[in-house]
Motif scaffolding. Structure first.
Motif, PDB file in Angstrom:
ATOM      1  N   GLU A 156      45.425  30.994  66.901  1.00  0.00           N
ATOM      2  CA  GLU A 156      45.842  29.710  66.347  1.00  0.00           C
ATOM      3  C   GLU A 156      47.065  29.860  65.452  1.00  0.00           C
ATOM      4  OE1 GLU A 156      42.743  27.592  64.431  1.00  0.00           O
ATOM      5  OE2 GLU A 156      43.951  25.807  64.125  1.00  0.00           O
TER       6      GLU A 156
ATOM      7  N   HIS B 291      36.199  32.065  78.658  1.00  0.00           N
ATOM      8  CA  HIS B 291      35.748  32.925  77.572  1.00  0.00           C
ATOM      9  C   HIS B 291      35.214  32.076  76.432  1.00  0.00           C
ATOM     10  CE1 HIS B 291      36.077  36.155  74.502  1.00  0.00           C
ATOM     11  NE2 HIS B 291      35.662  36.858  75.526  1.00  0.00           N
TER      12      HIS B 291
ATOM     13  N   LEU C 176      35.056  32.577  73.395  1.00  0.00           N
ATOM     14  CA  LEU C 176      35.887  32.571  72.191  1.00  0.00           C
ATOM     15  C   LEU C 176      37.235  31.886  72.429  1.00  0.00           C
ATOM     16  CD1 LEU C 176      35.183  36.117  70.754  1.00  0.00           C
ATOM     17  CD2 LEU C 176      34.129  33.943  70.174  1.00  0.00           C
TER      18      LEU C 176
ATOM     19  N   ARG D 289      33.743  42.143  81.166  1.00  0.00           N
ATOM     20  CA  ARG D 289      32.839  41.894  80.051  1.00  0.00           C
ATOM     21  C   ARG D 289      33.550  41.820  78.723  1.00  0.00           C
ATOM     22  NH1 ARG D 289      28.449  46.303  81.267  1.00  0.00           N
ATOM     23  NH2 ARG D 289      30.307  47.570  81.346  1.00  0.00           N
TER      24      ARG D 289
ATOM     25  N   GLU E 173      36.599  44.010  71.297  1.00  0.00           N
ATOM     26  CA  GLU E 173      37.284  43.262  70.252  1.00  0.00           C
ATOM     27  C   GLU E 173      37.994  44.193  69.266  1.00  0.00           C
ATOM     28  OE1 GLU E 173      37.580  40.122  70.542  1.00  0.00           O
ATOM     29  OE2 GLU E 173      36.207  39.980  72.223  1.00  0.00           O
ATOM     30  N   ARG E 174      37.423  45.389  69.084  1.00  0.00           N
ATOM     31  CA  ARG E 174      38.059  46.330  68.159  1.00  0.00           C
ATOM     32  C   ARG E 174      39.174  47.065  68.887  1.00  0.00           C
ATOM     33  NH1 ARG E 174      33.227  50.042  69.653  1.00  0.00           N
ATOM     34  NH2 ARG E 174      31.799  48.602  68.697  1.00  0.00           N
ATOM     35  N   GLN E 175      40.356  46.965  68.377  1.00  0.00           N
ATOM     36  CA  GLN E 175      41.473  47.614  69.067  1.00  0.00           C
ATOM     37  C   GLN E 175      42.325  48.379  68.063  1.00  0.00           C
ATOM     38  OE1 GLN E 175      43.038  44.204  70.859  1.00  0.00           O
ATOM     39  NE2 GLN E 175      41.815  44.369  72.697  1.00  0.00           N
TER      40      GLN E 175
END
Lengths: 351, 326
Positions: free
Chosen positions: B207, B268, B270, B320, B324-326
């Motif tokens: 956003e 998705h 999210l 899948r 999220e952790r990158q």
């Protein structure tokens, strides 16, 4: 030194401001309710109220743990209902059988949460959609166990668990049937209120202070940072859901004792799930994760229920009650959000 | 696109990550149809499921869910969710039948739009998480309707126009299907051909980036929620026409299936990724699954278990989610 201590105190105060607020709101509503009740401030009223709030309080605690992680558990109502139907089959017979029933029910609740955790961690499905699906499965299992409401619960057990301490002693013949002089100061305490304190002190507190518990908070604050710090992410996620399932299971067992029956009621399960989210938010836990406590959720649930108690006293048209409850819920979350109107830099809005 | 060039051509067109959910869901529909047909052949000796008449009837019932899911998809693409659908549907239906006459349809739509705008304003300007704000709005709408109807089903009946839109037929095809098709075209047009559609995807992805790029993010959020509410209102109005009257709790059966349909279709949860074709396939899958389970006279318990298992199993097969952790 004194300067440091003072600033420590102000930090603690600032951090627990939401908790203090919700406790104050609860006390305000509850004292108001009791002073207007014809039999206010009496053991009978405390017992009745404690019975009415217990299941919701447990479900609200169950919801808190995944929310702290930045997730959401849409299956808490279903887990509660599943354990409720299971307990309605198991909580009777000899004392040994009853103890066995309790253990099986608690394990079932925790197992449901464990399954949720595994689906989220190893299936890599978002918690909200994973628990939506597992919730349907748990509800189906509950319907297998109790296609129609009913059940067989040990009468004495149901009676003492939903009463004050005096009745435990009187029913099972402890302390001169509860008449012992030293016993009188605590005899009026409602059993569900004590159970609640026990669960909060001996299950939630140790968990929230453990490494796993702190990891749950860390995941909610920033998962990548928690991962980089070498925290056990997967273990904490599974543990969080398992603990949530355990709390929901305790709520389910209590519902069984309170109603002496099991009822696989889908709308009721949904209502508990939605109210649990409301209680968590009112209790000061951020839906974004990382901030809040299960203790806050306890009082959030109490506030929700106390509002309904007040409706009963003031004889408000029952048809208007859902509207009032909705407006209170919406108002509570909106007031908390008004601070965004003061933010000067719009970019601060996007976390 | 460079990675797909190395694969065989026919396969690469089908197996893009974007297509995967649609292909899997379509395959699932075929499996459900096969199981259902095998069951009816074994028990009744007829392939009821495959008859065009039965199909059209199921799709007609499914169009109410399809319209709700179309609106829900817009909101989910933003990374938000609309939990106020149940009582938006019921309130629109009740208000539409209460006003009656020529005003019925516009009133039904306006009620939905109004609820959607309130949702959008709360989410976009007060920055309250949509999950909790729409939940509160749902509770308020329920309260308003209980206070208004006295807790009983209102006595007013659906207007002929509402009934025509819900159960009428043109050339043997239910009118409700045409309404659903019109809604689908509108949503696809918005998502693909208008700036608002691109903004919706941009907001769902990040956003703050969309805001810095100059997108009117608040306005887009209000727009998407408004449209979602209006679709729920349309669905409620049609549903009242289908059952000739409005009743308490008529929208309860639409919230979770709508979310499930959108997610099964590969959007998705999210936000930021998804396509409308997937949602369409997701709705058809859920409708057919329900109808096969009713043909098999599956008790409610079994339905719930199968319903939940299908959602989980399908999502396990999808891409899948990037870690999220990158």
């Amino acid at each position: 030194m004194s300067h440091t201590r003072k600033s420590d105190l102000s930090i603690i105060l600032r951090q627990s401001a939401p908790l203090i607020t919700v406790i104050a709101i609860f006390l305000l509503f509850y004292i108001f309710y009791n002073s207007n009740h014809p039999r206010g401030f009496s053991t009978a009223v405390y017992i009745q109220n404690a019975n009415e709030v217990f299941a919701l309080v447990m479900v609200a605690m169950a919801q808190t743990v995944p929310v702290l992680m930045g997730g959401l558990d849409l299956s808490v109502g279903a887990v509660m209902t599943l354990v409720n139907t299971l307990a309605s089959h198991l909580l009777n017979g000899s004392p040994l059988e009853i103890v066995f029933g309790f253990i099986v029910c608690l394990l079932t609740g925790a197992l449901c949460g464990f399954v949720n955790g595994c689906v989220v961690v190893y299936g890599r499905i978002q918690p909200i959609i994973a628990t939506l699906a597992t919730g349907a499965i748990f509800m189906g299992l509950a319907l297998f166990l109790r296609p129609t409401p009913g059940g067989d619960v040990d009468g004495d057990l149901a009676w003492v668990m939903t009463n004050d301490l005096y009745e435990i002693a009187a029913t099972y013949g402890f302390f001169d049937n509860g008449e012992a002089a030293w016993f009188q100061p605590v005899a009026w305490l409602p059993v569900p209120a004590l159970l609640l304190v026990v669960v909060a002190l001996f299950v939630w507190m140790p968990f929230s202070r453990s490494v796993t518990g702190r990891t749950v908070y860390a995941i909610g604050s920033g998962e990548s940072a928690a991962y980089m710090s070498g925290l056990p992410i997967d273990r904490a996620k599974i543990a969080a859901f398992t603990l949530g399932g355990f709390f929901a299971g305790v709520g389910g067992i209590y519902l069984t004792l309170q109603t002496s029956s099991g009822n696989a009621d889908i709308p009721q399960a949904g209502a508990y799930t939605l109210n649990s989210i409301a209680a968590v938010v009112i209790g000061g836990t951020s839906l974004l994760g990382g901030v809040g406590t299960a203790i806050g959720s306890i009082f959030g649930a109490l506030v929700l229920r106390t509002i309904s108690f007040n409706f009963r006293i003031f004889d408000i048209d029952p048809l208007l009650q859902p509207l009032f409850e909705g407006v209170v819920l919406l108002g509570a979350v909106s007031i908390g959000a008004l601070s965004v109107l003061r933010i000067k830099n719009t970019l601060e809005l996007f976390r | 696109m460079t990675t797909t060039d190395t694969m065989p051509k026919a396969k690469s067109r089908l197996w893009t990550p974007e297509n995967k959910p649609v292909v899997i869901a379509s395959g699932c529909i075929v499996v459900i149809l096969a199981i259902g047909t095998a069951y009816t052949l074994a028990t009744q000796g007829t392939a009821t499921l495959l008859s065009p008449g039965y199909m059209l009837q199921q799709l007609q019932v499914g169009s109410f869910l399809g319209i709700v899911a179309a609106g829900m998809m817009l909101v989910i693409l933003l990374g938000h969710i609309d939990l106020s659908v149940p009582w938006t549907v019921a309130a629109s239906a009740m208000m539409a039948t209460a006003f009656g006459g020529a005003a019925a349809l516009p009133v039904g739509l306006s009620v939905g739009l109004a609820v959607g705008l309130v949702n959008g304003l709360g989410v976009a300007y007060l920055r309250i998480p949509s999950m909790i704000f729409t939940l509160g709005v749902n509770a308020v709408m329920r309260g308003l309707m209980v206070a208004y109807t006295g807790g009983f089903a209102p006595q007013t009946a659906a207007t002929p126009l509402m009934q025509y839109l819900a159960v009428g037929k043109i050339l043997g095809i239910p009118v409700a299907l045409f309404v659903w098709a019109a809604v689908s075209v509108l949503v696809v047009f918005i998502l693909r051909k208008t700036p608002v559609g691109r903004y919706i995807f941009a907001i769902g992805n990040r956003e703050s980036a969309a805001y810095l790029a100059g997108a009117p993010t608040r306005w887009v959020i209000v727009f998407a929620f408004g449209l979602c509410g209006m679709m729920a209102g349309l669905s409620g109005t049609l549903l009242a026409g289908y059952s000739t009257k409005a009743y308490q709790g008529m929208g309860d059966a639409y919230l979770l299936p709508a979310i499930a349909a959108v997610v099964i279709g590969g959007t998705h949860i999210l936000g930021g990724r998804g396509r409308y074709l997937g949602t369409l396939v997701g709705v058809i899958l859920i409708v057919l699954l329900n109808s096969v389970l009713s043909i098999m006279q599956m008790p409610e318990a079994g339905r719930q278990v199968i319903y939940g298992s299908v959602i989980i199993l399908m999502l396990l097969f999808y891409d899948r989610g990037r870690q999220e952790r990158q």
